[in-house]
Write a protein that holds these residues in place. Structure first.
Motif, PDB file in Angstrom:
ATOM      1  N   TRP A 126       0.849  -1.190   0.000  1.00 28.35           N
ATOM      2  CA  TRP A 126       0.000   0.000   0.000  1.00 28.35           C
ATOM      3  C   TRP A 126       0.882   1.236   0.000  1.00 28.35           C
ATOM      4  CZ3 TRP A 126      -4.438   2.173  -0.960  1.00 28.35           C
ATOM      5  CH2 TRP A 126      -4.788   3.382  -0.362  1.00 28.35           C
ATOM      6  N   GLN A 127       0.679   2.137  -0.945  1.00 31.59           N
ATOM      7  CA  GLN A 127       1.402   3.399  -1.009  1.00 31.59           C
ATOM      8  C   GLN A 127       0.392   4.541  -0.889  1.00 31.59           C
ATOM      9  OE1 GLN A 127       3.646   3.420  -4.693  1.00 31.59           O
ATOM     10  NE2 GLN A 127       5.233   2.064  -3.870  1.00 31.59           N
ATOM     11  N   ASP A 128       0.377   5.192   0.283  1.00 37.60           N
ATOM     12  CA  ASP A 128      -0.585   6.279   0.458  1.00 37.60           C
ATOM     13  C   ASP A 128      -0.027   7.585  -0.100  1.00 37.60           C
ATOM     14  OD1 ASP A 128       0.418   8.110   2.862  1.00 37.60           O
ATOM     15  OD2 ASP A 128       0.887   6.029   3.360  1.00 37.60           O
ATOM     16  N   HIS A 129      -0.954   8.455  -0.539  1.00 34.23           N
ATOM     17  CA  HIS A 129      -0.552   9.715  -1.170  1.00 34.23           C
ATOM     18  C   HIS A 129       0.232  10.613  -0.223  1.00 34.23           C
ATOM     19  CE1 HIS A 129      -2.561   8.659  -4.725  1.00 34.23           C
ATOM     20  NE2 HIS A 129      -3.775   9.079  -4.446  1.00 34.23           N
ATOM     21  N   TRP A 130      -0.128  10.605   1.065  1.00 39.09           N
ATOM     22  CA  TRP A 130       0.527  11.520   2.004  1.00 39.09           C
ATOM     23  C   TRP A 130       1.996  11.172   2.177  1.00 39.09           C
ATOM     24  CZ3 TRP A 130      -4.278   9.259   2.896  1.00 39.09           C
ATOM     25  CH2 TRP A 130      -5.364  10.143   2.759  1.00 39.09           C
ATOM     26  N   SER A 131       2.312   9.884   2.274  1.00 47.34           N
ATOM     27  CA  SER A 131       3.715   9.465   2.403  1.00 47.34           C
ATOM     28  C   SER A 131       4.498   9.826   1.142  1.00 47.34           C
ATOM     29  CB  SER A 131       3.814   7.964   2.667  1.00 47.34           C
ATOM     30  OG  SER A 131       3.228   7.631   3.903  1.00 47.34           O
ATOM     31  N   SER A 132       3.864   9.612  -0.016  1.00 50.08           N
ATOM     32  CA  SER A 132       4.524   9.941  -1.280  1.00 50.08           C
ATOM     33  C   SER A 132       4.829  11.426  -1.362  1.00 50.08           C
ATOM     34  CB  SER A 132       3.653   9.518  -2.463  1.00 50.08           C
ATOM     35  OG  SER A 132       3.501   8.118  -2.509  1.00 50.08           O
ATOM     36  N   ARG A 133       3.891  12.235  -0.894  1.00 54.18           N
ATOM     37  CA  ARG A 133       4.097  13.680  -0.962  1.00 54.18           C
ATOM     38  C   ARG A 133       5.152  14.155   0.028  1.00 54.18           C
ATOM     39  NH1 ARG A 133      -1.985  16.180  -2.137  1.00 54.18           N
ATOM     40  NH2 ARG A 133      -2.271  15.049  -4.107  1.00 54.18           N
ATOM     41  N   ARG A 134       5.223  13.508   1.185  1.00 54.19           N
ATOM     42  CA  ARG A 134       6.253  13.885   2.158  1.00 54.19           C
ATOM     43  C   ARG A 134       7.640  13.561   1.616  1.00 54.19           C
ATOM     44  NH1 ARG A 134       2.627  11.798   6.042  1.00 54.19           N
ATOM     45  NH2 ARG A 134       3.758   9.802   6.047  1.00 54.19           N
ATOM     46  N   GLY A 183       8.384  13.425  -1.508  1.00 49.17           N
ATOM     47  CA  GLY A 183       8.602  14.189  -2.726  1.00 49.17           C
ATOM     48  C   GLY A 183       8.114  13.406  -3.931  1.00 49.17           C
ATOM     49  N   LEU A 184       7.219  14.001  -4.708  1.00 46.01           N
ATOM     50  CA  LEU A 184       6.657  13.294  -5.854  1.00 46.01           C
ATOM     51  C   LEU A 184       7.699  12.994  -6.926  1.00 46.01           C
ATOM     52  CD1 LEU A 184       3.125  14.920  -6.326  1.00 46.01           C
ATOM     53  CD2 LEU A 184       3.741  12.780  -5.185  1.00 46.01           C
ATOM     54  N   ASP A 185       8.797  13.763  -6.935  1.00 49.06           N
ATOM     55  CA  ASP A 185       9.846  13.464  -7.908  1.00 49.06           C
ATOM     56  C   ASP A 185      10.477  12.102  -7.629  1.00 49.06           C
ATOM     57  OD1 ASP A 185      10.809  14.810  -5.537  1.00 49.06           O
ATOM     58  OD2 ASP A 185      12.793  14.821  -6.458  1.00 49.06           O
ATOM     59  N   LYS A 186      10.543  11.717  -6.345  1.00 52.15           N
ATOM     60  CA  LYS A 186      11.077  10.390  -6.008  1.00 52.15           C
ATOM     61  C   LYS A 186      10.123   9.293  -6.481  1.00 52.15           C
ATOM     62  CE  LYS A 186      13.835  11.959  -2.093  1.00 52.15           C
ATOM     63  NZ  LYS A 186      13.621  13.392  -2.367  1.00 52.15           N
ATOM     64  N   LYS A 187       8.820   9.548  -6.403  1.00 56.35           N
ATOM     65  CA  LYS A 187       7.840   8.605  -6.934  1.00 56.35           C
ATOM     66  C   LYS A 187       8.037   8.433  -8.433  1.00 56.35           C
ATOM     67  CE  LYS A 187       4.036   6.135  -7.218  1.00 56.35           C
ATOM     68  NZ  LYS A 187       3.971   4.749  -6.701  1.00 56.35           N
ATOM     69  N   GLN A 188       8.354   9.506  -9.141  1.00 53.75           N
ATOM     70  CA  GLN A 188       8.605   9.418 -10.576  1.00 53.75           C
ATOM     71  C   GLN A 188       9.836   8.562 -10.872  1.00 53.75           C
ATOM     72  OE1 GLN A 188       6.332  10.624 -12.807  1.00 53.75           O
ATOM     73  NE2 GLN A 188       5.255  10.957 -10.870  1.00 53.75           N
ATOM     74  N   ASP A 204       7.311  23.565  -4.657  1.00 56.53           N
ATOM     75  CA  ASP A 204       7.812  23.637  -6.028  1.00 56.53           C
ATOM     76  C   ASP A 204       7.725  22.269  -6.686  1.00 56.53           C
ATOM     77  OD1 ASP A 204       9.101  24.154  -8.387  1.00 56.53           O
ATOM     78  OD2 ASP A 204      11.083  24.478  -7.496  1.00 56.53           O
ATOM     79  N   GLN A 205       6.934  22.164  -7.739  1.00 55.85           N
ATOM     80  CA  GLN A 205       6.739  20.884  -8.410  1.00 55.85           C
ATOM     81  C   GLN A 205       7.498  20.799  -9.735  1.00 55.85           C
ATOM     82  OE1 GLN A 205       5.398  18.351  -6.952  1.00 55.85           O
ATOM     83  NE2 GLN A 205       4.969  19.624  -5.166  1.00 55.85           N
ATOM     84  N   SER A 206       8.471  21.673  -9.935  1.00 52.04           N
ATOM     85  CA  SER A 206       9.185  21.692 -11.215  1.00 52.04           C
ATOM     86  C   SER A 206       9.936  20.381 -11.470  1.00 52.04           C
ATOM     87  CB  SER A 206      10.150  22.883 -11.264  1.00 52.04           C
ATOM     88  OG  SER A 206      11.059  22.830 -10.182  1.00 52.04           O
ATOM     89  N   LYS A 207      10.540  19.794 -10.409  1.00 52.20           N
ATOM     90  CA  LYS A 207      11.258  18.530 -10.589  1.00 52.20           C
ATOM     91  C   LYS A 207      10.298  17.407 -10.971  1.00 52.20           C
ATOM     92  CE  LYS A 207      15.218  19.229  -7.501  1.00 52.20           C
ATOM     93  NZ  LYS A 207      15.906  18.726  -6.274  1.00 52.20           N
ATOM     94  N   THR A 208       9.149  17.384 -10.303  1.00 50.69           N
ATOM     95  CA  THR A 208       8.163  16.352 -10.610  1.00 50.69           C
ATOM     96  C   THR A 208       7.689  16.483 -12.045  1.00 50.69           C
ATOM     97  OG1 THR A 208       7.435  16.301  -8.310  1.00 50.69           O
ATOM     98  CG2 THR A 208       5.924  15.391  -9.958  1.00 50.69           C
ATOM     99  N   MET A 209       7.400  17.719 -12.462  1.00 48.00           N
ATOM    100  CA  MET A 209       6.965  17.947 -13.844  1.00 48.00           C
ATOM    101  C   MET A 209       8.014  17.470 -14.833  1.00 48.00           C
ATOM    102  SD  MET A 209       4.873  21.372 -14.696  1.00 48.00           S
ATOM    103  CE  MET A 209       5.035  20.877 -16.398  1.00 48.00           C
ATOM    104  N   ALA A 210       9.263  17.841 -14.580  1.00 46.31           N
ATOM    105  CA  ALA A 210      10.340  17.494 -15.506  1.00 46.31           C
ATOM    106  C   ALA A 210      10.486  15.974 -15.617  1.00 46.31           C
ATOM    107  CB  ALA A 210      11.644  18.118 -15.040  1.00 46.31           C
TER     108      ALA A 210
END
Length: 280
Positions: free
Chosen positions: A87-95, A97-102, A143-149
């Motif tokens: 199980w991967q919850d959104h809150w842990s992913s956001r803490r 960093g979404l770039d790490k999820k990418q 800042d979500q620039s890394k995630t976007m990239a």
């Protein structure tokens, strides 16, 4: 079986300990067990050490070889099922960093060859324009620039000739107005363009007609070894072959209702033009 997210990670170590204890109780060596289960001794060692998560089939073979009682076998197989579910919850992913999820998704895409995406309510990042990507993460603070990239960089995998992709999108996923009409028109044109990539098979399920299936979630199947199922608060990662097979069968059902090729592109172009007319 009820899956409690807090127990999923712990079940791996519990499973390893139980299998190790049962082998020792039976007075058998890892080499003996490996030979009986047609595994390597290294694999058995890694399973017992918690370094490798065994499939439920692996566990069934080990339990049978060790003549474990039916009651205990049932308990251990429940743990095996949990160990193959993450199980991967959104809150842990956001803490984190979404770039790490990418980065995690990029590694998964690199290790897989055949991809099946069923998109119920949104367009996935591999198919998205920069504006759509930006809008899809607009509710994430910082800042979500890394995630976007990284999301946009991952799209290069679509051009890898060693891989194959099948995307099935509902009409709702395609036409949900996440962007203003002009930008939505560009996004639909992007889908038309992607559908021409040799490795990509892209289809849509129009709302007209008769579709007796009842889709509940967006999901992706990687090869025949992993299914990821998205919910409103996170994602389930399923590795049990029964779960993966069930989602493969579900995907095949939707595939029968989808429109592909030139007919699909004509429908997408019509929907794109409808967005264009809205901005006039």
């Amino acid at each position: 079986m009820a899956l409690e997210p807090a127990k999923l990670g712990r079940s791996r170590s519990d499973l390893a300990a139980l299998l190790r204890d049962e082998r020792k109780r039976a007075g058998r060596t890892q080499t003996w067990l490996a030979r009986r289960c047609n595994m390597s001794q290294t694999k058995v060692s890694n399973i017992e050490g918690g370094r490798l998560t065994p499939t439920p089939l692996d566990v069934e073979l080990m339990l049978e070889a060790l003549t474990v009682s039916d009651a205990l076998s049932a308990e251990i197989l429940v743990l095996a099922r949990r160990a193959n579910t993450e199980w991967q919850d959104h809150w842990s992913s956001r803490r984190r960093g979404l770039d790490k999820k990418q980065n995690e998704l990029a590694r998964l895409e690199s290790a897989s060859r055949e991809f099946r995406f069923f998109l119920l309510s949104m367009i996935t990042g591999l198919l998205a324009t920069p504006d759509y990507v930006r809008a899809s993460i607009a509710d994430v603070a910082g800042d979500q620039s890394k995630t976007m990239a990284k999301k946009l960089e991952r799209q290069q995998v679509l051009h890898d000739p060693s891989k194959s992709f099948t995307f099935i999108l509902t009409e709702q996923a395609v036409r949900w107005p996440l962007l203003p009409p002009a930008a939505m028109s560009v996004q639909l044109d992007r889908l038309v363009s992607v559908s021409r990539i040799p490795q990509v098979r892209l289809g849509v399920i129009p709302l007209g007609g008769y579709v007796p299936e009842r889709p509940l979630s967006t999901f992706t199947v990687y090869d025949r070894r992993l299914a990821t199922v998205e919910t409103g608060t996170g994602a389930l990662l399923l590795r049990d072959h029964r779960d993966v097979s069930a989602y493969l069968a579900e995907f095949e059902n939707y595939e029968r209702h989808a429109v592909f090729g030139e007919e699909c592109r004509e429908i997408l172009s019509e929907w794109s033009e409808a967005f264009t007319r809205q901005r006039q």
